[in-house]
Design a protein around this motif. Structure first.
Motif, PDB file in Angstrom:
ATOM      1  N   GLU A 157      -5.578  -2.283 117.038  1.00 30.66           N
ATOM      2  CA  GLU A 157      -4.134  -2.489 117.177  1.00 30.66           C
ATOM      3  C   GLU A 157      -3.513  -2.883 115.847  1.00 30.66           C
ATOM      4  O   GLU A 157      -2.435  -2.381 115.467  1.00 30.66           O
ATOM      5  N   THR A 158      -4.192  -3.746 115.113  1.00 30.47           N
ATOM      6  CA  THR A 158      -3.674  -4.139 113.796  1.00 30.47           C
ATOM      7  C   THR A 158      -3.655  -2.945 112.849  1.00 30.47           C
ATOM      8  O   THR A 158      -2.695  -2.741 112.085  1.00 30.47           O
ATOM      9  N   SER A 159      -4.723  -2.139 112.882  1.00 25.97           N
ATOM     10  CA  SER A 159      -4.772  -0.955 112.014  1.00 25.97           C
ATOM     11  C   SER A 159      -3.691   0.050 112.394  1.00 25.97           C
ATOM     12  O   SER A 159      -3.040   0.646 111.515  1.00 25.97           O
ATOM     13  N   ARG A 160      -3.453   0.223 113.684  1.00 28.91           N
ATOM     14  CA  ARG A 160      -2.423   1.168 114.123  1.00 28.91           C
ATOM     15  C   ARG A 160      -1.042   0.725 113.655  1.00 28.91           C
ATOM     16  O   ARG A 160      -0.240   1.531 113.154  1.00 28.91           O
ATOM     17  N   VAL A 161      -0.753  -0.562 113.806  1.00 29.97           N
ATOM     18  CA  VAL A 161       0.544  -1.077 113.374  1.00 29.97           C
ATOM     19  C   VAL A 161       0.688  -0.945 111.859  1.00 29.97           C
ATOM     20  O   VAL A 161       1.750  -0.589 111.331  1.00 29.97           O
ATOM     21  N   SER A 162      -0.431  -1.232 111.157  1.00 31.54           N
ATOM     22  CA  SER A 162      -0.378  -1.128 109.701  1.00 31.54           C
ATOM     23  C   SER A 162      -0.085   0.301 109.262  1.00 31.54           C
ATOM     24  O   SER A 162       0.748   0.545 108.363  1.00 31.54           O
ATOM     25  N   GLN A 163      -0.735   1.261 109.886  1.00 35.75           N
ATOM     26  CA  GLN A 163      -0.489   2.663 109.547  1.00 35.75           C
ATOM     27  C   GLN A 163       0.938   3.077 109.903  1.00 35.75           C
ATOM     28  O   GLN A 163       1.599   3.832 109.161  1.00 35.75           O
ATOM     29  N   SER A 164       1.423   2.578 111.033  1.00 33.99           N
ATOM     30  CA  SER A 164       2.785   2.921 111.454  1.00 33.99           C
ATOM     31  C   SER A 164       3.811   2.364 110.481  1.00 33.99           C
ATOM     32  O   SER A 164       4.768   3.059 110.088  1.00 33.99           O
ATOM     33  N   VAL A 165       3.613   1.110 110.053  1.00 32.59           N
ATOM     34  CA  VAL A 165       4.544   0.501 109.114  1.00 32.59           C
ATOM     35  C   VAL A 165       4.485   1.219 107.775  1.00 32.59           C
ATOM     36  O   VAL A 165       5.527   1.490 107.128  1.00 32.59           O
ATOM     37  N   GLU A 166       3.261   1.554 107.334  1.00 32.39           N
ATOM     38  CA  GLU A 166       3.120   2.257 106.052  1.00 32.39           C
ATOM     39  C   GLU A 166       3.786   3.636 106.122  1.00 32.39           C
ATOM     40  O   GLU A 166       4.461   4.055 105.174  1.00 32.39           O
ATOM     41  N   ARG A 167       3.648   4.322 107.254  1.00 27.43           N
ATOM     42  CA  ARG A 167       4.272   5.635 107.409  1.00 27.43           C
ATOM     43  C   ARG A 167       5.802   5.524 107.420  1.00 27.43           C
ATOM     44  O   ARG A 167       6.504   6.287 106.760  1.00 27.43           O
ATOM     45  N   ASP A 168       6.309   4.524 108.180  1.00 27.19           N
ATOM     46  CA  ASP A 168       7.763   4.350 108.236  1.00 27.19           C
ATOM     47  C   ASP A 168       8.311   3.972 106.864  1.00 27.19           C
ATOM     48  O   ASP A 168       9.401   4.451 106.459  1.00 27.19           O
ATOM     49  N   ALA A 169       7.573   3.127 106.148  1.00 29.56           N
ATOM     50  CA  ALA A 169       8.034   2.737 104.812  1.00 29.56           C
ATOM     51  C   ALA A 169       8.082   3.936 103.875  1.00 29.56           C
ATOM     52  O   ALA A 169       9.012   4.084 103.051  1.00 29.56           O
ATOM     53  N   SER A 170       7.084   4.811 103.971  1.00 28.77           N
ATOM     54  CA  SER A 170       7.077   6.014 103.114  1.00 28.77           C
ATOM     55  C   SER A 170       8.264   6.918 103.435  1.00 28.77           C
ATOM     56  O   SER A 170       8.930   7.464 102.526  1.00 28.77           O
ATOM     57  N   MET A 171       8.513   7.105 104.741  1.00 25.71           N
ATOM     58  CA  MET A 171       9.629   7.964 105.135  1.00 25.71           C
ATOM     59  C   MET A 171      10.957   7.372 104.674  1.00 25.71           C
ATOM     60  O   MET A 171      11.845   8.086 104.136  1.00 25.71           O
ATOM     61  N   LEU A 172      11.159   6.056 104.878  1.00 16.49           N
ATOM     62  CA  LEU A 172      12.402   5.419 104.438  1.00 16.49           C
ATOM     63  C   LEU A 172      12.532   5.472 102.926  1.00 16.49           C
ATOM     64  O   LEU A 172      13.644   5.630 102.382  1.00 16.49           O
ATOM     65  N   ALA A 173      11.429   5.342 102.192  1.00 16.90           N
ATOM     66  CA  ALA A 173      11.481   5.399 100.729  1.00 16.90           C
ATOM     67  C   ALA A 173      11.940   6.772 100.272  1.00 16.90           C
ATOM     68  O   ALA A 173      12.716   6.902  99.292  1.00 16.90           O
ATOM     69  N   GLU A 174      11.492   7.837 100.950  1.00 18.49           N
ATOM     70  CA  GLU A 174      11.928   9.185 100.586  1.00 18.49           C
ATOM     71  C   GLU A 174      13.425   9.351 100.835  1.00 18.49           C
ATOM     72  O   GLU A 174      14.156   9.938 100.013  1.00 18.49           O
ATOM     73  N   VAL A 175      13.902   8.834 102.005  1.00 18.42           N
ATOM     74  CA  VAL A 175      15.323   8.962 102.334  1.00 18.42           C
ATOM     75  C   VAL A 175      16.175   8.198 101.331  1.00 18.42           C
ATOM     76  O   VAL A 175      17.191   8.704 100.810  1.00 18.42           O
ATOM     77  N   THR A 176      15.786   6.946 101.036  1.00 17.50           N
ATOM     78  CA  THR A 176      16.575   6.137 100.103  1.00 17.50           C
ATOM     79  C   THR A 176      16.509   6.707  98.691  1.00 17.50           C
ATOM     80  O   THR A 176      17.501   6.648  97.937  1.00 17.50           O
ATOM     81  N   GLU A 177      15.372   7.267  98.312  1.00 16.02           N
ATOM     82  CA  GLU A 177      15.256   7.859  96.965  1.00 16.02           C
ATOM     83  C   GLU A 177      16.204   9.044  96.824  1.00 16.02           C
ATOM     84  O   GLU A 177      16.866   9.237  95.776  1.00 16.02           O
ATOM     85  N   GLU A 178      16.343   9.848  97.890  1.00 14.00           N
ATOM     86  CA  GLU A 178      17.248  10.989  97.858  1.00 14.00           C
ATOM     87  C   GLU A 178      18.690  10.518  97.739  1.00 14.00           C
ATOM     88  O   GLU A 178      19.495  11.091  96.960  1.00 14.00           O
ATOM     89  N   ASN A 179      19.031   9.449  98.511  1.00 12.15           N
ATOM     90  CA  ASN A 179      20.400   8.918  98.432  1.00 12.15           C
ATOM     91  C   ASN A 179      20.694   8.347  97.054  1.00 12.15           C
ATOM     92  O   ASN A 179      21.804   8.507  96.519  1.00 12.15           O
TER      93      ASN A 179
END
Length: 481
Positions: free
Chosen positions: A32-54
């Motif tokens: 469960e901890t690993s799943r949450v960690s991967q989910s947070v890391e994935r969401d952070a990567s996606m948000l970083a791409e969106v903010t970088e484009e903006n």
């Protein structure tokens, strides 16, 4: 035994459950901890791409909406910085923009195009998972994004699964306990019936044989063997009792006839043979007493009687009154001393037999002008003290052996009186010991169990424990035993 079996089954079940559930819960928590960690890391990567484009297109006013929408949906905290570490947007309404975060390690690494995922504690003491990602296109970094998510929900889910595992374990243990109880009772039921049968056999009569149809095969075979052994033993005891009783009764008549024939010879014998005739008559009398003692012992050993409360003071007074005339003929006094003893536990008729046998032994060896003392000591202890020659230490150790008589005795006792006394005392739950009396003589000490809270007198039941009841005109046989 049922409790021990049940406990062993439960301990085994607990060990099995612990071996299964603890690794399962640990693996679930890690997963469960690993799943949450991967989910947070994935969401952070996606948000970083969106903010970088903006940031690249200069739409900085769109950043608060992007991070605020994500924070509202997930409950996370998002911070966006430019290439200098200056905060461009913060999802926390209380957060400040324009503040430099360049000195913070995770932001500094992100501005160097190095992502960071860590677990830390926030200002409220909560565990949080933080993922800091660079907003970059290739090697060009245009900013950094930090996404922080609390691990409360993860902890809640982990605790929930541990609770579910605990409840499942408790349910399994309850089921195991129920099955184990049934199994243990099935195993021990033959043992309980065997124990009850053994108790009955020890009390003298097996009325309820053990169950030979239930339980494991080994216990059924054991119950069958016990029943067969107990049946044979009861037959042997009955045969022994019948033989002793019949033989003793059959011997009484010829012994009486032999004595009468010997006495009838007296007028026809030479006066010089009268001494031998008297010795022969004495031997016949001793043989008769021995036969009667054997009969008494046989009845005692083959009869199981439950002790009951008996008034020791009443028994002492009655037996002393019975023996006083015979003692007076031999110029011996009887004296009862000590405080009243009250009721004691004894089998019916045992106290009378004990006192009669001990008084008979004491009277045989007491010289004229002496006293036999019946002393009641504290603790329901009775002393029968004579002033005879006494016994040596070696003789006192052997005095309770059957047919044993002191090597220094010049009397014709049968050697059965003290064995009868000891059997009566043991059957009543007491103890008897022999000690040297002050000066000369013997001190027979009998300790019986007190029976408090009972009233009523003891009654003579007609048992003949040793045939030492006195009567006037009886030929006196002397000698201990």
């Amino acid at each position: 035994m049922t409790r021990r079996l049940l406990l062993s089954y439960l301990v085994l079940a607990v060990l099995v459950l612990a071996a299964l559930e603890i690794p399962l819960g640990y693996l679930y928590a890690r997963g469960e901890t690993s799943r949450v960690s991967q989910s947070v890391e994935r969401d952070a990567s996606m948000l970083a791409e969106v903010t970088e484009e903006n940031i690249e297109k200069g739409r900085l006013d769109a950043l608060p909406e992007v991070v605020g929408d994500y924070a509202e949906r997930t409950g996370g905290h998002v911070v966006v910085t430019d290439t200098q570490g200056i905060v461009l947007a913060d999802s926390d309404p209380a957060g400040r923009t324009g503040v430099s975060l360049a000195t913070q390690p995770d932001i500094a690494r992100a501005l160097n195009n190095q992502p960071t995922v860590t677990t830390s504690t926030d200002g409220d003491g909560r565990d949080v998972l933080s993922a800091t990602m660079p907003g970059s296109s290739g090697t060009t970094v245009r900013g950094a994004l930090r996404l922080t998510c609390p691990l409360d929900q993860v902890g809640t889910r982990v605790h929930r699964i541990w609770g579910a595992l605990a409840l499942a374990g408790a349910g399994i243990l309850a089921a195991v306990a129920l099955v184990a109880l049934c199994l243990a009772r099935w195993i021990t039921r033959p043992l309980r019936t065997l124990e009850a049968a053994t108790t009955q056999l020890a009390e003298g009569q097996l009325t309820t044989p053990p169950d030979t149809t239930a339980g494991p095969p080994e216990l059924r075979r054991l119950a069958t063997a016990f029943t067969h052994t107990a049946t044979r033993l009861q037959h042997l005891l009955k045969a022994q009792q019948a033989f002793a009783s019949e033989a003793s009764h059959q011997l009484k008549t010829p012994l009486t006839a032999l004595r009468l024939r010997l006495e009838n010879f007296e007028p026809h014998l030479d006066p010089r043979a009268h001494g031998s005739l008297e010795e022969a008559v004495g031997e016949v009398e001793r043989l008769g007493r021995m036969v009667q003692g054997l009969l008494a012992l046989a009845r005692l050993e083959n009869t199981a009687t439950t002790p009951e409360p008996v008034d020791l003071d009443t028994v002492l007074a009655e037996r002393a009154a019975m023996w006083e005339p015979l003692a007076a003929e031999q110029y011996v006094a009887l004296d009862i001393t000590g405080p009243p003893a009250g009721h004691v536990w004894a089998i019916p008729g045992a106290l009378e037999g004990i006192v009669d046998n001990l008084l008979a032994n004491a009277l045989r060896v007491s010289p004229p002008s002496t006293t036999i003392t019946l002393h009641r000591a504290p603790g329901t202890e009775l002393h029968v003290i004579d002033q005879g020659p006494g016994l040596s230490e070696a003789d006192r150790e052997r005095a309770f052996d059957r047919f044993w008589r002191s090597s220094e005795s010049h009397h014709d006792g049968t050697g059965l009186g003290l064995p009868i006394v000891r059997h009566l005392v043991d059957a009543s739950g007491g103890t008897i010991t022999l000690h040297p009396a002050p000066g000369t003589g013997l001190d027979a000490r009998i300790r019986l169990r007190p029976a408090t809270g009972h009233r009523g007198d003891a009654h003579w039941r007609g048992e003949d424990f040793g045939s030492h009841l006195p009567y006037r005109g009886r030929t006196q046989a002397a000698g201990r035993g």
